[in-house]
Design a protein around this motif. Structure first.
Motif, short mmCIF file in Angstrom:
data_model
loop_
_atom_site.label_atom_id
_atom_site.label_comp_id
_atom_site.label_asym_id
_atom_site.label_seq_id
_atom_site.Cartn_x
_atom_site.Cartn_y
_atom_site.Cartn_z
N GLN A 109 0.83 -1.20 0.00
CA GLN A 109 0.00 0.00 0.00
C GLN A 109 0.88 1.27 0.00
N PHE A 110 1.94 1.21 0.78
CA PHE A 110 2.90 2.32 0.83
C PHE A 110 3.54 2.54 -0.54
N ASN A 111 3.89 1.45 -1.21
CA ASN A 111 4.50 1.52 -2.54
C ASN A 111 3.53 2.15 -3.53
N LYS A 112 2.26 1.76 -3.43
CA LYS A 112 1.24 2.30 -4.33
C LYS A 112 1.07 3.81 -4.10
N ARG A 113 1.00 4.19 -2.83
CA ARG A 113 0.84 5.62 -2.52
C ARG A 113 2.05 6.42 -3.01
N LEU A 114 3.20 5.80 -2.87
CA LEU A 114 4.42 6.44 -3.34
C LEU A 114 4.34 6.70 -4.85
N GLY A 115 3.81 5.69 -5.56
CA GLY A 115 3.62 5.85 -7.01
C GLY A 115 2.63 6.95 -7.33
N LEU A 160 9.70 -5.73 -3.73
CA LEU A 160 9.10 -4.39 -3.73
C LEU A 160 10.14 -3.27 -3.89
N THR A 161 11.34 -3.51 -3.41
CA THR A 161 12.37 -2.45 -3.44
C THR A 161 13.70 -2.97 -3.95
#
Length: 943
Positions: free
Chosen positions: A804-810, A870-871
């Motif tokens: 979810q954090f990755n998506k928001r970052l995008g 993810l990273t």
């Protein structure tokens, strides 16, 4: 014997001759005569004989003595008579010769008489007629000479008309030559009474010529003309007053400077005053300067410098004329002329040369004093920046003229412009800091769209750096030098020797400036987007110190100077939105600060004496921007408790220094006017407040991540610009003050990137629900008896949080590009916090079996495996922190004691849990107490 004796004895001569006497006896008698009788004629023998008489006379003795004298006289007389007779034949013969001579003289007298008679006849017949002709011829010659003299006198009397004509034609040498010739002629005819009046008239005319010559000499001070000056110098040479002329010339130059500046300033004052009754003409120049209005200040200054330039150029050309003249005098062709009056000529040339060289400094000193009075006559503290820069530029150009004119460092001008600059700059900087605070408080931290190849050299304020790297040359000078390499070597006096004026250039130069740094519609075109990486090679016209590319592949504190194509091709997942143009991240406020720095540097560039004051103010601009970003986005009380060492000691020191020296902490308080000295308060600025338009509490925007990125990365970008300018600033900084600049860069500029940690930590701390993970871990049973093949649910929940954090970052990156260092810091914070939460969760376990420890490892390995997809961050932060803690469950008592000493990164609670849970069933109570005591004794500094 004397003649008297001879005469007195003459009557007895015959008698004595008749008496025979023995010659020998006669000679004896003569020898017995006293010597005194043979003396000169003045001898008085009677007196002599009387004086010889004894006091008592005896007759017999007197008679005897008388007889003796008579005998002596007779002997002498006889001797004389014999001698006469002996010479008788010679006497007769000589008498015959006298007689013959008398006869010859009578014959000569007859011849002379006849000659005179003949000469008288010749005179009457020839001489009188011929000599009459000669006399008439002589009279004719005299009359011819008289006629010539009269004609000359007539010409002399008409000379004054011709002299007037020659003076009107400015033929001073001819007039003087004519006048001197007339004087010489007049002295020749001074015996004529009419000439004396003419002589005095010529003297008056000569004095009149000298007066006109002095006026003609004064004209060369403003507009030097070679032929005119040559005539004047030749005229003074004919008068023999070369040295006097040079003295007069310097006096005229001094007067010309005074009259010129007075007339220029008076013209502007009267123009601006309108019909005011004030009698400006009677004012002193210094007082007159105080009446110049702000609108007319720069035009008047420019015209003042133009007029003074003309005077100095005339002096320069005067020196050139004399140098060339001296060379001609020294040439072999003039050897004959030089021999005639070499001594006088050498003395004159030497005097003139020394006088001209000494005059250089005097003239320039007069110019400086006049301009100083003008500069200090007006308060410039309220000038517009561009106007003040024009003033500095003009004065800088004038100082350059002074250096070329006489090698002067222009201390008078430097001091006066420094006083005005310091005064102006304090007010200007104070206003700019207040303006910056206003900008920051109204800043919404939105991205300012600039082109991907944006470079500070493209801004107006930094054009001066691109044109000339030398900080000692004024902008107008740079403009002149940029037109070609050939002109760079020419001095101003060479460039403008015949025409033009160095003070006409700045205005023309400014009109040509253009600036194009903003991208259209916020983004550049597709073509630009495709060629963004090729653009880095097209900046060959930019100075090396400004070639700074801003790309995503920046790491740590050191910005990369160029972009790696391989890195670009790799397109790492963590660098969100790499396909968009990699334009620098900055705000309008950042751009304004950069422009301000450019303006400050322009001022330094023109006026080195205040360089330190300006650089100090430049550092304050950066300090205030850094402090604002920190207070808006990075200040949080949870830093210390996190144990992550988010703020380094260097950064904390810097922030404390800024707060103490620049921030007015009392301004917001009610008793602001009571605390602290007024002067100290005046130098400080109130702390800025974040705009209410900026929301940092919304989880959907990752707690204002976009604004945080723009703020933080704009600060990093600003720091990079400062880094690129360091070498230029260093060249302008006084040697004694350079440590300040070095400290500013090492202690402040280099800490900009360190603000990423605390600012992005706040996002990382809120973006993932670590508390929920602790609750889920608390519900897990760890004292199982069989090895599990399935990991626990909390791992999936945690990974889902990361997704979810990755998506928001995008989502955020669609609005603001997130550079690689930023995404790395964000991921590092999140992973570090997650790992520490895992350790904290494991430390909360009350009971744990070996199988339970294996399950912990399984959970962590599952977490790592999914996380690595993810990273791209490698290595995973704090991976060893978790693994080491899990492995510690297998340690023996002795190993545990060593573990406690070596691993101070764990909290006392976490270490106590290892002792109680892991070794609790294997060791006795005393051993446990010993280990727990060891934990209590250890003083752990936080990482």
């Amino acid at each position: 014997l004397s003649f008297r004796l001879f005469l007195s004895g003459l009557p007895d001569l015959r008698e004595l001759r008749e008496q025979p006497i023995d010659p020998q006896a006669e000679q004896e008698i003569i020898d017995s005569i006293e010597e005194v009788y043979f003396s000169n004629d003045s001898f008085d023998m009677v007196q002599h004989e009387l004086e010889k008489l004894p006091p008592e006379l005896n007759l017999q003795e007197l008679e005897d003595y008388r007889d003796k004298l008579k005998r002596q006289q007779a002997a002498v007389s006889k001797k004389v008579a014999d001698l006469i007779l002996e010479k008788q034949p010679s006497y007769v013969k000589e008498l015959e010769r006298v007689t013959a001579l008398q006869t010859n003289l009578q014959l000569a007298a007859v011849i002379c008489t006849n000659a005179r008679r003949q000469l008288s006849v010749a005179k009457e017949g020839f001489t009188e007629a011929s000599l009459g002709l000669l006399a008439n011829q002589r009279r004719r010659q005299l009359l011819t000479g008289l006629l010539k003299s009269l004609r000359t006198i007539k010409t002399l009397q008409r000379t004054d008309v011709r002299l007037s004509e020659m003076l009107e034609e400015e033929d001073y040498p001819g007039a003087i030559q004519l006048c001197l010739e007339c004087q010489k002629a007049a002295s020749t005819f001074k015996h004529y009474s009419c000439i004396s009046e003419l002589n005095s008239k010529l003297q008056d005319t000569l004095e009149q010529i000298e007066e006109q010559l002095d006026v003609a000499l004064s004209k060369t001070c403003k507009h030097f003309d070679v032929s005119h000056y040559t005539k004047v110098q030749l005229a003074y040479t004919l008068l023999g007053k070369t040295q006097t002329a040079m003295d007069q010339l310097h006096m005229h130059f001094t007067q010309a400077i005074h009259n010129t500046v007075f007339q220029v300033v008076l013209g502007y004052v009267e123009l601006c005053a309108g019909n005011a009754d004030t009698k400006f003409q009677k004012m002193q120049y210094k007082d007159l300067c105080t009446h110049i209005t702000l609108d007319s200040y720069i035009p008047c200054l420019t015209d003042l410098c133009k007029a003074l330039w003309e005077v100095m150029l005339s002096y320069h050309r005067t020196m050139q004329w004399h140098e060339e003249h001296d060379k001609q005098e020294a040439s072999p062709t003039d050897a004959l002329k030089k021999n005639n009056r070499s001594d006088e000529s050498v003395v004159d040339r030497s005097y003139v040369k020394k006088k001209l060289e000494h005059g250089l400094t005097r003239i320039w000193q007069d110019v400086q004093l006049k301009v100083k009075a003008y500069i200090l006559g007006t308060d410039m503290s309220n000038f517009k920046y561009d106007d003040f820069i024009v003033v500095l530029d003009v004065i800088s150009r004038l100082m350059q003229v002074g250096e070329e004119f006489c090698g002067s460092k222009s201390e008078v001008l430097q001091e006066s412009i420094k006083r005005q600059s310091v005064n102006y700059f304090k007010n200007y900087h104070r206003a700019r800091l207040e303006e910056l605070r206003m900008f920051l408080e109204n800043e919404t931290w939105e991205l300012c769209p600039v082109k991907s190849n944006f470079n500070i050299a493209q801004l107006h304020e930094f054009k001066f750096m691109g044109q000339c790297r030398s900080p000692s040359v004024s902008p107008s000078r740079q403009a002149a030098s940029s037109s070609g390499p050939a002109q760079e070597q020419l001095s101003l006096f060479q460039q403008y020797l015949q025409e033009g004026n160095p003070f006409e250039m700045p205005a023309e130069h400014r009109e040509e400036e253009t600036e194009d740094v903003l991208a259209s519609n916020g983004y550049e075109s597709d073509e630009l987007e495709k060629s963004v990486y090729q653009d880095y090679d097209s900046d060959s016209d930019v100075p090396e110190e400004l070639k700074q590319d801003f790309v995503d592949e920046q790491t740590g504190d050191v910005p990369l100077k160029s972009v790696s194509r391989e890195t670009i091709r790799s397109k790492k997942k963590s660098d969100y939105n790499l396909n968009k143009t990699n334009a620098p991240i900055l705000t309008n406020t950042t751009l304004n600060v950069i422009r301000l720095v450019g303006k400050y540097m322009q001022m330094m560039n023109i006026l080195k004496p205040i360089a330190f004051d300006v650089i100090h103010c430049v550092s304050q601009l950066f300090d205030y921007y850094l402090y604002a970003v920190y207070t808006f986005f990075g200040r949080n009380d949870m830093y210390e408790s996190s144990g992550l060492g988010l703020i380094s000691s260097r950064l904390r020191t810097t922030l404390n220094r800024i707060q103490e020296s620049l921030i007015d902490m009392e301004a917001a308080g009610e008793n602001a006017g009571v605390h602290g000295p007024a002067e100290d308060r005046k130098e400080k600025v109130p702390s800025p407040h974040l705009s209410q338009m900026v929301v940092l509490t919304n989880s959907g925007t990752l707690y204002g991540l976009a604004q945080r990125v723009v703020a933080t990365e704009s600060l990093v970008f600003l720091a990079e610009q400062f880094e690129s300018l360091q070498s230029h600033l260093d060249t302008m900084m006084p040697a004694a003050k350079k440590p300040f600049l070095q400290q500013f860069y090492s202690q402040t500029v280099s800490t900009a990137s360190e603000l990423r940690k605390p600012i992005y930590w706040i996002v990382a701390a809120k973006a993932i629900d670590y508390e929920q993970m602790l609750l889920l871990m608390a519900g897990v049973k760890w004292d199982i008896r069989e090895i599990m093949s399935q990991h626990n649910v909390y791992v999936d929940v945690l990974l889902k949080e990361f997704e979810q954090f990755n998506k928001r970052l995008g989502d955020v990156s669609r609005h603001v590009r997130i550079p690689l260092p930023v995404s790395n810091v964000l991921w590092e914070h999140c992973i570090r916090l997650a790992n520490r939460t895992l350790v904290e969760g494991y430390a909360n376990v009350k009971k744990c079996s070996n199988e339970g420890r294996a399950l912990m490892q399984l959970d962590f390995q599952q977490f790592l495996m999914k996380l690595e997809k993810l990273t791209d961050l490698r290595p995973i932060p704090d991976k060893e922190f978790v693994e080491t803690y899990i492995k510690a469950y297998y340690l023996t008592e002795n190993d545990m004691e060593q573990f406690i000493k070596n691993h101070r990164e764990y909290s006392m609670k976490q270490l106590a849990n290892l002792v109680n849970v892991c070794l609790g069933s294997h060791i006795n109570k005393k051993a446990r107490q010993k280990l727990l005591a060891a934990i209590d004794d250890i003083d752990r500094p936080k990482r």
